[in-house]
Design a protein around this motif. Structure first.
Motif, PDB file in Angstrom:
ATOM      1  N   SER A  58     111.342  92.701  21.804  1.00  0.00           N
ATOM      2  CA  SER A  58     112.110  93.029  23.012  1.00  0.00           C
ATOM      3  C   SER A  58     113.452  92.303  23.017  1.00  0.00           C
ATOM      4  O   SER A  58     114.453  92.828  23.525  1.00  0.00           O
ATOM      5  N   LYS A  61     115.847  94.221  20.631  1.00  0.00           N
ATOM      6  CA  LYS A  61     116.012  95.646  20.933  1.00  0.00           C
ATOM      7  C   LYS A  61     117.439  96.098  20.611  1.00  0.00           C
ATOM      8  O   LYS A  61     118.408  95.485  21.030  1.00  0.00           O
ATOM      9  N   GLN A  68     112.160  99.310  15.910  1.00  0.00           N
ATOM     10  CA  GLN A  68     112.264  99.433  17.351  1.00  0.00           C
ATOM     11  C   GLN A  68     110.960  99.969  17.956  1.00  0.00           C
ATOM     12  O   GLN A  68     110.215 100.702  17.304  1.00  0.00           O
ATOM     13  N   CYS A  69     110.707  99.570  19.195  1.00  0.00           N
ATOM     14  CA  CYS A  69     109.526 100.037  19.919  1.00  0.00           C
ATOM     15  C   CYS A  69     109.919 101.139  20.901  1.00  0.00           C
ATOM     16  O   CYS A  69     111.053 101.196  21.371  1.00  0.00           O
ATOM     17  N   TYR A  70     108.952 101.989  21.225  1.00  0.00           N
ATOM     18  CA  TYR A  70     109.165 102.995  22.253  1.00  0.00           C
ATOM     19  C   TYR A  70     108.666 102.465  23.587  1.00  0.00           C
ATOM     20  O   TYR A  70     107.858 101.543  23.653  1.00  0.00           O
ATOM     21  N   GLY A  71     109.160 103.041  24.668  1.00  0.00           N
ATOM     22  CA  GLY A  71     108.721 102.600  25.987  1.00  0.00           C
ATOM     23  C   GLY A  71     109.508 101.404  26.465  1.00  0.00           C
ATOM     24  O   GLY A  71     110.626 101.149  26.041  1.00  0.00           O
ATOM     25  N   ASN A  72     108.889 100.617  27.313  1.00  0.00           N
ATOM     26  CA  ASN A  72     109.590  99.479  27.922  1.00  0.00           C
ATOM     27  C   ASN A  72     109.156  98.137  27.322  1.00  0.00           C
ATOM     28  O   ASN A  72     109.190  97.109  27.984  1.00  0.00           O
ATOM     29  N   TYR A  73     108.741  98.154  26.069  1.00  0.00           N
ATOM     30  CA  TYR A  73     108.365  96.929  25.346  1.00  0.00           C
ATOM     31  C   TYR A  73     107.254  96.158  26.063  1.00  0.00           C
ATOM     32  O   TYR A  73     107.325  94.946  26.252  1.00  0.00           O
ATOM     33  N   THR A  74     106.238  96.890  26.464  1.00  0.00           N
ATOM     34  CA  THR A  74     105.021  96.277  27.008  1.00  0.00           C
ATOM     35  C   THR A  74     103.833  96.865  26.264  1.00  0.00           C
ATOM     36  O   THR A  74     103.884  98.000  25.774  1.00  0.00           O
ATOM     37  N   GLU A  76     100.278  98.597  25.731  1.00  0.00           N
ATOM     38  CA  GLU A  76      99.423  99.553  26.426  1.00  0.00           C
ATOM     39  C   GLU A  76      97.981  99.067  26.341  1.00  0.00           C
ATOM     40  O   GLU A  76      97.505  98.703  25.274  1.00  0.00           O
TER      41      GLU A  76
END
Length: 330
Positions: A58, A61, A68-74, A76
């Motif tokens: 994060s 970013k 890179q991660c998808y979503g809001n870096y939390t 699931e």
């Protein structure tokens, strides 16, 4: 609306949890292309490692040469088929696989000189971001470097930050019977005797990776694992073949310097002759502390032929237009 997911295939196992290729479809009537993502899944006992990884990502970013991660870096939260709680991180999918599988796909597991220099530059660009944000990767190796096809070439990104630590942070990864942080064959001498994460650790690992890309053989292949710690403590480094290009040998020697200070920094290594070639210093553009190569072009002008004379009559031949030979500077 929550997208529908479809398992595609198993990709591998990282430092914490397994990684699968998953297809995301917005809805049955949506004509847009589905999203393919690499999903890392960890069980409860691996939660702390996965949480550390996504926290580091994060901070990185949008950084160059970092996965890179998808979503809001939390993470699931979900349950597996047996009802156990699991945690998932959704990331970019590298269709060309890791650098390790990429190397194996080549004859003799040796990459071309051009690819090696390009990949080395990308790794260093990623390390500049990692180190400037105050982190050390601590487990840099071909398995943790992802390859993305890009037009007629490739892009490389650093992944798997589960072992990462803040600069100067003491680690609980070092143990008496396993005195290494990360993967032993890519780790530096100081990782045997110390328990502090320093940026120079990653640079030693980089030297081992560059050596492997040239030779097709992983470092210390001739040494038993039990003897590796003693070998490093006795001041040895992986052998660098004389057949390598001179600037490549010097680059690897810098990365594998016994004194960590002599390795310099990731930014310093980006300016090494190995990566610059004939590029002039003034042709280097700096963007957010990341040097970007701007290739110069040499123009070779062929002058027009002189006027042609015959007897006493002068017949002037019009000059041919200048011919340009474009020679890209590496």
């Amino acid at each position: 609306m929550t997208p529908k997911t479809e398992f595609v295939k198993f990709l591998g196992k990282g430092s914490c949890g397994s990684v699968n290729l998953v297809k995301y479809i917005k809805s049955d009537d949506d004509s847009s292309l589905p999203l393919y993502a690499a999903v890392k899944t960890a069980e409860c006992e691996e939660y702390d490692t996965l949480e550390r990884e996504i926290q580091v990502l994060s901070k990185l970013k949008g950084c160059r040469s970092i996965v890179q991660c998808y979503g809001n870096y939390t993470l699931e939260e979900d349950f597996d088929v047996d009802g156990f709680r699991v945690y998932r991180m959704v990331m970019e999918y590298a269709s060309a696989g890791s650098l390790a599988t990429f190397i194996d796909s080549y004859k003799d597991s040796r990459l071309s000189d051009t690819l090696i220099r390009d990949f080395t530059r990308m790794i260093l660009q990623g390390l500049v971001s990692v180190h400037s944000h105050g982190y050390v990767h601590c487990d840099l190796k071909p398995d943790n470097l992802l390859i993305f096809p890009c037009r007629e070439s490739y892009e490389l990104e650093i992944s798997d930050f589960g072992s990462s630590r803040k600069v100067g942070e003491k680690s609980d990864c070092w143990e008496v019977d396993n005195p290494f942080m990360g993967t032993p064959i890519y780790m530096s001498p100081e990782s045997v005797r110390d328990n502090v994460a320093e940026k120079a650790l990653d640079l030693w690992s980089l030297g081992c990776i560059v050596l492997e890309m040239y030779t097709g053989v992983y470092p210390w292949s001739e040494i038993n694992y039990e003897d590796l710690a003693a070998v490093l403590l006795h001041g040895e480094a992986p052998e660098i073949p004389e057949s390598l290009p001179c600037d490549a040998r010097k680059f690897i020697e810098t990365c594998l310097a016994r004194n960590p200070k002599e390795r310099g920094s990731a930014s310093d290594l980006l300016l090494h002759q190995f990566l610059r070639g004939e590029q002039r210093m003034e042709d280097t553009i700096y963007d957010s502390s990341l040097p970007i190569s701007k290739k110069a072009i040499k123009l070779k002008i062929i002058p027009p032929k002189p006027p042609q004379f015959k007897h006493l009559k002068v017949k002037i031949m019009p000059p041919k237009p200048p011919a340009f030979s474009f020679i890209p500077v590496q």
